[in-house]
Design a protein around this motif. Sequence first.
Motif, PDB file in Angstrom:
ATOM      1  N   GLY A 160      29.225  66.512 109.100  1.00 23.45           N
ATOM      2  CA  GLY A 160      28.513  67.111 110.232  1.00 23.45           C
ATOM      3  C   GLY A 160      27.908  66.123 111.207  1.00 23.45           C
ATOM      4  N   ILE A 161      28.417  64.885 111.229  1.00 29.07           N
ATOM      5  CA  ILE A 161      27.949  63.921 112.237  1.00 29.07           C
ATOM      6  C   ILE A 161      28.914  63.988 113.425  1.00 29.07           C
ATOM      7  CG2 ILE A 161      27.622  61.448 112.741  1.00 29.07           C
ATOM      8  CD1 ILE A 161      26.750  61.046 109.868  1.00 29.07           C
ATOM      9  N   GLU A 162      28.349  64.037 114.621  1.00 28.24           N
ATOM     10  CA  GLU A 162      29.185  64.091 115.838  1.00 28.24           C
ATOM     11  C   GLU A 162      29.727  62.705 116.169  1.00 28.24           C
ATOM     12  OE1 GLU A 162      27.911  65.760 119.704  1.00 28.24           O
ATOM     13  OE2 GLU A 162      26.271  66.531 118.479  1.00 28.24           O
ATOM     14  N   THR A 163      30.947  62.643 116.725  1.00 32.30           N
ATOM     15  CA  THR A 163      31.493  61.328 117.067  1.00 32.30           C
ATOM     16  C   THR A 163      32.157  61.305 118.448  1.00 32.30           C
ATOM     17  OG1 THR A 163      33.449  61.934 115.784  1.00 32.30           O
ATOM     18  CG2 THR A 163      31.906  60.425 114.748  1.00 32.30           C
ATOM     19  N   VAL A 164      31.966  60.173 119.111  1.00 32.99           N
ATOM     20  CA  VAL A 164      32.635  59.896 120.380  1.00 32.99           C
ATOM     21  C   VAL A 164      33.440  58.607 120.151  1.00 32.99           C
ATOM     22  CG1 VAL A 164      32.299  59.263 122.800  1.00 32.99           C
ATOM     23  CG2 VAL A 164      30.769  60.937 121.712  1.00 32.99           C
ATOM     24  N   VAL A 165      34.745  58.664 120.441  1.00 29.33           N
ATOM     25  CA  VAL A 165      35.619  57.537 120.118  1.00 29.33           C
ATOM     26  C   VAL A 165      36.367  57.086 121.372  1.00 29.33           C
ATOM     27  CG1 VAL A 165      37.613  56.840 118.730  1.00 29.33           C
ATOM     28  CG2 VAL A 165      35.859  58.301 117.714  1.00 29.33           C
ATOM     29  N   LEU A 166      36.312  55.781 121.665  1.00 26.75           N
ATOM     30  CA  LEU A 166      36.995  55.229 122.841  1.00 26.75           C
ATOM     31  C   LEU A 166      38.126  54.294 122.406  1.00 26.75           C
ATOM     32  CD1 LEU A 166      33.961  54.374 125.185  1.00 26.75           C
ATOM     33  CD2 LEU A 166      35.115  56.559 124.835  1.00 26.75           C
ATOM     34  N   CYS A 167      39.326  54.562 122.921  1.00 26.68           N
ATOM     35  CA  CYS A 167      40.507  53.781 122.533  1.00 26.68           C
ATOM     36  C   CYS A 167      41.093  53.062 123.745  1.00 26.68           C
ATOM     37  CB  CYS A 167      41.619  54.691 122.023  1.00 26.68           C
ATOM     38  SG  CYS A 167      41.180  55.750 120.672  1.00 26.68           S
ATOM     39  N   ARG A 177      45.720  61.188 118.540  1.00 31.38           N
ATOM     40  CA  ARG A 177      45.807  62.604 118.152  1.00 31.38           C
ATOM     41  C   ARG A 177      45.122  62.877 116.811  1.00 31.38           C
ATOM     42  NH1 ARG A 177      51.432  65.112 120.398  1.00 31.38           N
ATOM     43  NH2 ARG A 177      51.285  64.146 122.440  1.00 31.38           N
ATOM     44  N   GLU A 178      45.271  61.952 115.858  1.00 30.67           N
ATOM     45  CA  GLU A 178      44.622  62.222 114.560  1.00 30.67           C
ATOM     46  C   GLU A 178      43.110  62.142 114.704  1.00 30.67           C
ATOM     47  OE1 GLU A 178      45.148  59.354 111.318  1.00 30.67           O
ATOM     48  OE2 GLU A 178      45.603  57.775 112.752  1.00 30.67           O
ATOM     49  N   ILE A 179      42.637  61.291 115.587  1.00 30.66           N
ATOM     50  CA  ILE A 179      41.189  61.209 115.823  1.00 30.66           C
ATOM     51  C   ILE A 179      40.697  62.550 116.383  1.00 30.66           C
ATOM     52  CG2 ILE A 179      39.390  60.100 117.231  1.00 30.66           C
ATOM     53  CD1 ILE A 179      41.189  57.519 117.096  1.00 30.66           C
ATOM     54  N   ALA A 180      41.422  63.058 117.371  1.00 27.66           N
ATOM     55  CA  ALA A 180      41.042  64.343 117.966  1.00 27.66           C
ATOM     56  C   ALA A 180      41.123  65.464 116.930  1.00 27.66           C
ATOM     57  CB  ALA A 180      41.960  64.647 119.148  1.00 27.66           C
ATOM     58  N   GLN A 181      42.227  65.478 116.161  1.00 30.56           N
ATOM     59  CA  GLN A 181      42.416  66.547 115.181  1.00 30.56           C
ATOM     60  C   GLN A 181      41.309  66.556 114.126  1.00 30.56           C
ATOM     61  OE1 GLN A 181      45.478  69.034 114.590  1.00 30.56           O
ATOM     62  NE2 GLN A 181      43.417  69.630 114.085  1.00 30.56           N
ATOM     63  N   GLN A 182      40.778  65.370 113.844  1.00 33.07           N
ATOM     64  CA  GLN A 182      39.737  65.295 112.808  1.00 33.07           C
ATOM     65  C   GLN A 182      38.328  65.438 113.392  1.00 33.07           C
ATOM     66  OE1 GLN A 182      42.590  63.027 109.665  1.00 33.07           O
ATOM     67  NE2 GLN A 182      41.301  61.787 110.943  1.00 33.07           N
ATOM     68  N   GLY A 183      38.266  65.963 114.597  1.00 26.29           N
ATOM     69  CA  GLY A 183      36.978  66.461 115.073  1.00 26.29           C
ATOM     70  C   GLY A 183      36.170  65.552 115.970  1.00 26.29           C
ATOM     71  N   ARG A 185      35.391  63.504 119.651  1.00 25.85           N
ATOM     72  CA  ARG A 185      35.728  63.560 121.074  1.00 25.85           C
ATOM     73  C   ARG A 185      36.303  62.193 121.412  1.00 25.85           C
ATOM     74  NH1 ARG A 185      30.851  65.989 121.317  1.00 25.85           N
ATOM     75  NH2 ARG A 185      29.851  64.412 122.602  1.00 25.85           N
ATOM     76  N   VAL A 186      37.602  62.149 121.727  1.00 27.11           N
ATOM     77  CA  VAL A 186      38.282  60.860 121.886  1.00 27.11           C
ATOM     78  C   VAL A 186      38.758  60.672 123.320  1.00 27.11           C
ATOM     79  CG1 VAL A 186      40.475  61.831 120.994  1.00 27.11           C
ATOM     80  CG2 VAL A 186      40.120  59.362 120.948  1.00 27.11           C
ATOM     81  N   TRP A 187      38.610  59.444 123.799  1.00 28.75           N
ATOM     82  CA  TRP A 187      38.995  59.107 125.178  1.00 28.75           C
ATOM     83  C   TRP A 187      39.833  57.839 125.169  1.00 28.75           C
ATOM     84  CZ3 TRP A 187      36.979  62.500 128.820  1.00 28.75           C
ATOM     85  CH2 TRP A 187      35.921  63.316 128.373  1.00 28.75           C
ATOM     86  N   ARG A 188      40.886  57.852 126.000  1.00 29.77           N
ATOM     87  CA  ARG A 188      41.604  56.598 126.272  1.00 29.77           C
ATOM     88  C   ARG A 188      40.887  55.901 127.418  1.00 29.77           C
ATOM     89  NH1 ARG A 188      46.760  55.774 124.195  1.00 29.77           N
ATOM     90  NH2 ARG A 188      47.746  57.638 123.345  1.00 29.77           N
ATOM     91  N   VAL A 189      40.853  54.581 127.375  1.00 32.23           N
ATOM     92  CA  VAL A 189      40.138  53.806 128.395  1.00 32.23           C
ATOM     93  C   VAL A 189      41.089  52.733 128.932  1.00 32.23           C
ATOM     94  CG1 VAL A 189      38.151  52.289 128.796  1.00 32.23           C
ATOM     95  CG2 VAL A 189      37.970  54.143 127.129  1.00 32.23           C
ATOM     96  N   ASN A 190      41.076  52.484 130.217  1.00 29.99           N
ATOM     97  CA  ASN A 190      41.957  51.445 130.771  1.00 29.99           C
ATOM     98  C   ASN A 190      41.350  50.063 130.548  1.00 29.99           C
ATOM     99  OD1 ASN A 190      39.899  52.040 132.514  1.00 29.99           O
ATOM    100  ND2 ASN A 190      41.098  51.783 134.381  1.00 29.99           N
ATOM    101  N   GLY A 191      41.353  49.644 129.295  1.00 28.53           N
ATOM    102  CA  GLY A 191      40.802  48.326 128.959  1.00 28.53           C
ATOM    103  C   GLY A 191      41.130  47.977 127.527  1.00 28.53           C
ATOM    104  N   GLN A 192      40.669  46.797 127.085  1.00 29.52           N
ATOM    105  CA  GLN A 192      40.862  46.349 125.697  1.00 29.52           C
ATOM    106  C   GLN A 192      39.707  46.859 124.839  1.00 29.52           C
ATOM    107  OE1 GLN A 192      43.456  44.832 124.499  1.00 29.52           O
ATOM    108  NE2 GLN A 192      44.487  43.866 126.243  1.00 29.52           N
ATOM    109  N   ILE A 193      39.789  46.596 123.525  1.00 27.87           N
ATOM    110  CA  ILE A 193      38.796  47.155 122.599  1.00 27.87           C
ATOM    111  C   ILE A 193      37.375  46.650 122.906  1.00 27.87           C
ATOM    112  CG2 ILE A 193      39.232  45.424 120.789  1.00 27.87           C
ATOM    113  CD1 ILE A 193      38.766  47.770 118.753  1.00 27.87           C
TER     114      ILE A 193
END
Length: 413
Positions: A160-167, A177-183, A185-193
């Motif tokens: 039950g912890i909320e997550t925001v993930v930047l790739c 897709r697996e990040i999104a499917q597992q709950g 909020r995932v975003w692609r970013v025009n940059g490196q890690i």
Amino acid sequence: MNRNHFVNHNLSEDRQTFVTHLECSLTGERYEADQLHRLSWAGRPLLVRYDLDGLKQSIQRQTIEARETDLWRWRELLPVRKTQSIVSLGEIETPLIPIPRSGGRNVLVKDEGRLPTGSFKARGLVMAVTMARELGVTRIAMPTNGNAGAALAAYASRCGIETVVLCPEETPEVNVREIAQQGARVWRVNGQIDECGAIVGKGAAEGLWFDFSTLKEPYRIEGKKTMGLELAAQLEWELPDAIFYPTGGGTGLIGMWKAFDELERLGWIGSKRPRMYAVQAAGCAPIVRAFDAGVEFAERWEDAATVAAGIRVPKAVGDFLILRAVRESGGRALAVGDPAILAAVDEAARKDGLLLCPEGGAVLAAYNQAVRDGIVDAEERAVLFNCATGLKYPLPPADNWLDRNGAIDLTQL
Ligand SMILES: Cc1ncc(COP(=O)(O)O)c(C=O)c1O
């Protein structure tokens, strides 16, 4: 049927814990245990410290050996205080697979692709999320090349912890897709890690979430440490001569090095250490460049590019810890090009039936190159880390097609 038949005692029994404090990995400054921590005041990773003398008095290696073999058998060497905090998806002990034809007769692959979410990131994230839960965190953000984000999403959603993930935009599609499917909020970013990390850091500074970037919280490394603990137990407490590890942020390499020290202090292994080989891709090799230059910290690698997304890390916060472990061990940092990486994946699959991820391919290519260059003797025992299942990555096309209604020349199949 006995309904308790499937109980894993590692997850149901309370166990004594031995954490005393945390320590800045650069200055040694002390920090209190059982609190939320980020980097040290010096801006460096914090390391968890244990009362190893107390642990040595209380339990013996045989006690561990008698338990179920999963990651939680190591509980006394882990930071989690309360058993009910544990968020498990079944963190099994991963097997050591010989690859006699594509590697050699003394080569074992530790196949981390069998862990939950298909990668070794599960080890670090199960620990970090469990600790975040224990310490009351409700929102987490992370920059990721894919696998860490997937593991974070899975464990955080489970409790039950909320997550925001930047790739970074080049992150493999399946990971996003697996990040999104597992709950998450995932975003692609025009940059490196590291550029995704800067956005995460900004939100953390504004109090929007807790920053889970590699080594910016102290518990992921404790989870990754279990690779070293496990390896020691699997090899009957005698470490191999060489370990080849695909190095991005380097958490696993640093974690294993810490594990070996702790095991020696407990008297569970001797002083023999493997030579640690940090493997990077030629298109992103900041640690190799720093190793070759003999310097303590690594400069950022500009225009990083490689098929092995997990090791596309232009700047690692723990650079000096990776370099220190590699040097102390008598190992090296090695770079391999993308064609060699893909050829190694192909060879392990065709000759030994083991589907490596590209990062695992990098490690195999580096091992074979090291043998050819006389850096490693083929008679020495080497362990190569395959850190994710090869099934997550694009595979070469296979588009033969048969018309079942036409004439089929069976001898040509
Ligand atoms: C498959 C794979 N191998 C290796 C790495 C690098 O791991 P570390 O950050 O421990 O160096 C990653 C990290 O994303 C990965 O996903």
